[in-house]
Design a protein around this motif. Sequence first.
Motif, PDB file in Angstrom:
ATOM      1  N   UNK A 197       0.676  -1.189  -0.077  1.00  0.00           N
ATOM      2  CA  UNK A 197       0.004   0.156   0.014  1.00  0.00           C
ATOM      3  C   UNK A 197       0.953   1.266   0.040  1.00  0.00           C
ATOM      4  N   UNK A 198       0.156   2.391  -0.529  1.00  0.00           N
ATOM      5  CA  UNK A 198       0.786   3.671  -0.399  1.00  0.00           C
ATOM      6  C   UNK A 198       0.105   4.293   0.708  1.00  0.00           C
ATOM      7  N   UNK A 199       0.662   4.511   1.874  1.00  0.00           N
ATOM      8  CA  UNK A 199       0.062   4.754   3.075  1.00  0.00           C
ATOM      9  C   UNK A 199       0.069   6.288   2.990  1.00  0.00           C
ATOM     10  N   UNK A 200      -1.401   6.854   2.779  1.00  0.00           N
ATOM     11  CA  UNK A 200      -1.694   8.248   2.999  1.00  0.00           C
ATOM     12  C   UNK A 200      -2.989   8.305   4.006  1.00  0.00           C
ATOM     13  N   UNK A 201      -2.762   7.956   5.100  1.00  0.00           N
ATOM     14  CA  UNK A 201      -3.919   8.043   5.980  1.00  0.00           C
ATOM     15  C   UNK A 201      -3.552   8.214   7.521  1.00  0.00           C
ATOM     16  N   UNK A 202      -2.213   8.365   7.963  1.00  0.00           N
ATOM     17  CA  UNK A 202      -1.911   8.843   9.159  1.00  0.00           C
ATOM     18  C   UNK A 202      -1.300  10.222   9.457  1.00  0.00           C
ATOM     19  N   UNK A 203      -1.214  10.903   8.358  1.00  0.00           N
ATOM     20  CA  UNK A 203      -0.637  12.245   8.195  1.00  0.00           C
ATOM     21  C   UNK A 203       0.848  12.238   8.963  1.00  0.00           C
ATOM     22  N   UNK A 204       1.554  11.505   8.342  1.00  0.00           N
ATOM     23  CA  UNK A 204       3.048  11.252   8.544  1.00  0.00           C
ATOM     24  C   UNK A 204       3.642  12.160   7.856  1.00  0.00           C
ATOM     25  N   UNK A 223       3.892  17.924  19.427  1.00  0.00           N
ATOM     26  CA  UNK A 223       4.470  16.688  18.999  1.00  0.00           C
ATOM     27  C   UNK A 223       5.561  16.499  18.038  1.00  0.00           C
ATOM     28  N   UNK A 224       6.316  15.774  18.043  1.00  0.00           N
ATOM     29  CA  UNK A 224       7.333  15.511  17.193  1.00  0.00           C
ATOM     30  C   UNK A 224       7.091  14.638  16.051  1.00  0.00           C
ATOM     31  N   UNK A 225       5.673  14.117  15.969  1.00  0.00           N
ATOM     32  CA  UNK A 225       5.257  13.214  14.868  1.00  0.00           C
ATOM     33  C   UNK A 225       5.004  13.735  13.748  1.00  0.00           C
ATOM     34  N   UNK A 226       4.681  14.957  13.357  1.00  0.00           N
ATOM     35  CA  UNK A 226       4.290  15.735  12.336  1.00  0.00           C
ATOM     36  C   UNK A 226       5.354  16.295  11.417  1.00  0.00           C
ATOM     37  N   UNK A 227       5.683  17.713  11.797  1.00  0.00           N
ATOM     38  CA  UNK A 227       6.729  18.187  10.919  1.00  0.00           C
ATOM     39  C   UNK A 227       8.209  17.822  11.211  1.00  0.00           C
ATOM     40  N   UNK A 228       8.302  16.966  12.313  1.00  0.00           N
ATOM     41  CA  UNK A 228       9.667  16.558  12.621  1.00  0.00           C
ATOM     42  C   UNK A 228       9.751  15.085  12.290  1.00  0.00           C
ATOM     43  N   UNK A 264      -7.225  23.631   4.133  1.00  0.00           N
ATOM     44  CA  UNK A 264      -6.406  23.001   4.945  1.00  0.00           C
ATOM     45  C   UNK A 264      -5.025  23.697   4.974  1.00  0.00           C
ATOM     46  N   UNK A 265      -4.651  23.861   6.358  1.00  0.00           N
ATOM     47  CA  UNK A 265      -3.298  24.217   6.479  1.00  0.00           C
ATOM     48  C   UNK A 265      -2.569  23.192   7.203  1.00  0.00           C
ATOM     49  N   UNK A 266      -2.584  21.943   6.857  1.00  0.00           N
ATOM     50  CA  UNK A 266      -2.066  20.896   7.407  1.00  0.00           C
ATOM     51  C   UNK A 266      -1.296  19.991   6.422  1.00  0.00           C
ATOM     52  N   UNK A 267      -1.063  18.769   6.630  1.00  0.00           N
ATOM     53  CA  UNK A 267      -0.437  17.708   5.707  1.00  0.00           C
ATOM     54  C   UNK A 267      -1.490  16.822   5.455  1.00  0.00           C
ATOM     55  N   UNK A 268      -2.611  17.400   5.408  1.00  0.00           N
ATOM     56  CA  UNK A 268      -4.076  16.401   4.939  1.00  0.00           C
ATOM     57  C   UNK A 268      -5.123  17.386   4.245  1.00  0.00           C
ATOM     58  N   UNK A 269      -5.745  16.645   3.493  1.00  0.00           N
ATOM     59  CA  UNK A 269      -6.853  17.268   2.973  1.00  0.00           C
ATOM     60  C   UNK A 269      -8.155  16.347   3.161  1.00  0.00           C
ATOM     61  N   UNK A 270      -9.338  17.168   3.589  1.00  0.00           N
ATOM     62  CA  UNK A 270     -10.716  16.282   3.485  1.00  0.00           C
ATOM     63  C   UNK A 270     -11.375  16.817   2.461  1.00  0.00           C
ATOM     64  N   UNK A 271     -12.293  15.907   1.843  1.00  0.00           N
ATOM     65  CA  UNK A 271     -13.399  16.241   0.771  1.00  0.00           C
ATOM     66  C   UNK A 271     -14.341  15.335   0.848  1.00  0.00           C
ATOM     67  N   UNK A 272     -15.379  15.834   0.172  1.00  0.00           N
ATOM     68  CA  UNK A 272     -16.778  15.070   0.166  1.00  0.00           C
ATOM     69  C   UNK A 272     -16.546  14.247  -1.220  1.00  0.00           C
ATOM     70  N   UNK A 273     -17.022  12.799  -0.705  1.00  0.00           N
ATOM     71  CA  UNK A 273     -17.122  11.847  -1.664  1.00  0.00           C
ATOM     72  C   UNK A 273     -18.702  11.569  -2.245  1.00  0.00           C
ATOM     73  N   UNK A 274     -19.054  11.207  -3.469  1.00  0.00           N
ATOM     74  CA  UNK A 274     -20.186  10.800  -3.787  1.00  0.00           C
ATOM     75  C   UNK A 274     -20.325   9.460  -3.685  1.00  0.00           C
ATOM     76  N   UNK A 275     -20.192   8.801  -2.548  1.00  0.00           N
ATOM     77  CA  UNK A 275     -20.066   7.464  -2.603  1.00  0.00           C
ATOM     78  C   UNK A 275     -20.032   6.956  -0.832  1.00  0.00           C
ATOM     79  N   UNK A 276     -20.690   5.869  -0.690  1.00  0.00           N
ATOM     80  CA  UNK A 276     -20.545   5.507   0.767  1.00  0.00           C
ATOM     81  C   UNK A 276     -19.197   5.292   1.069  1.00  0.00           C
ATOM     82  N   UNK A 277     -18.856   5.588   2.453  1.00  0.00           N
ATOM     83  CA  UNK A 277     -17.427   5.661   2.754  1.00  0.00           C
ATOM     84  C   UNK A 277     -16.698   4.146   2.821  1.00  0.00           C
TER      85      UNK A 277
END
Length: 396
Positions: free
Chosen positions: A66-73, A255-260, A336-349
């Motif tokens: 997987x390409x992991x794009x779920x934990x805001x790392x 935290x040191x988990x994000x920008x660091x 967004x001013x972070x390392x993630x984006x949230x957006x609406x999807x036209x489909x059940x999650x």
Amino acid sequence: MKTTNFNRREWLKKGALTLGAMALVPHDIWSSNVLTAQKEGRTFLYNSNNYFNEFTPPIIEEESTLTILRSNENPYGPPPKAAKAFQDEVFKGNRYAWESLNDLKTKIAKNEGINTNQILMGPGSSDLLEKVAMVFFQEGGNVISADPSYMSLIVVAKSVGGNWKSYKLLEDSQHDLDAMEAGIDENTKLVYICNPNNPTGSITDAKKLREFCSRVSEKVPVFVDEAYIELSKNGIKDSMNSLVAEGKNVIVARTFSKIHGMAGLRVGYAIGKKETLDIISEITRGGMGITGPSIAAAITSLENTEFLDSCKTKIADARTYTMGYLKEKNFSCLPSETNFIIFEIPMEGKEFLKKIYAKNVAVKSFKFWDKNWCRVSIGTMDEMKLFTNAMTEIFA
């Protein structure tokens, strides 16, 4: 805040860490809920969350594909010099790291403009959020926060007897500070502000938030979670740390988990009034959970501002590319001013997660405001192109 009169041993006997609550101890909340929800075939991770919930991801046999794009790392960290410091410190692993921890606290205190006795260390900021929840809500009460917001503190508060009072974000995705203040009652133990907010990525005006925290902290403690503040446009200029220096009953977590880029090394801290942190420290010692090598890496990373600035720039560029793609394809995105984006999807999650995981891309999907959403973390530019290609194939 009403103080507690029991020590650590009495607290454990009282049942805060029963077998049921053990599933909610720091760092295991998400993974343990995923495994349980997958086993039970649940649509959502949390049975008890009515306003805001996360869809259960599909079972994957081989996550390494997987390409992991779920934990805001941060895909670029930790800084190479910090990694080297970590490696060098391993050879001192037979010794306790109290001296180096004090060195780290001294650096943090200087950066934040406070005293070292106003710092509580922990293995990541989520650990500190959860410990605050365990301590504050042993005798019930409610926590006030945004809808939606980061659920770590809230889930633990509910698990030990607290209640959640949520207030929908404003149309511009900022916190509804007026409604939150009006919602404070005699049972409110804490106001929780995640800024920038997770999972929305939006930020609340610093001037308004500072005035709110200054005023409200005279009634009830205010916890400001600033895990993503360094990634925002103004960075730590928008921090509420000056209120701590002024003696306000405000807790600020970092935290040191994000920008660091040190999510796996587990270092975080909270700053606040000594008296408030002492209440938490009576029950739990956060610094015990941080290893010497992680401390050495954190100290070095604080000194490596050029690398951190480079990460911020590359993340911002990839975010701009991804936001541009989504808007071009008519997806409705929150700011967004972070390392993630949230957006609406036209489909059940849940169905969406099956489709995008099948294309070897891992993101998160949520349900709130009666809408389905995707939250994608910002990886490298190449990773974001894998994501956009997958989106094109799914919604062609």
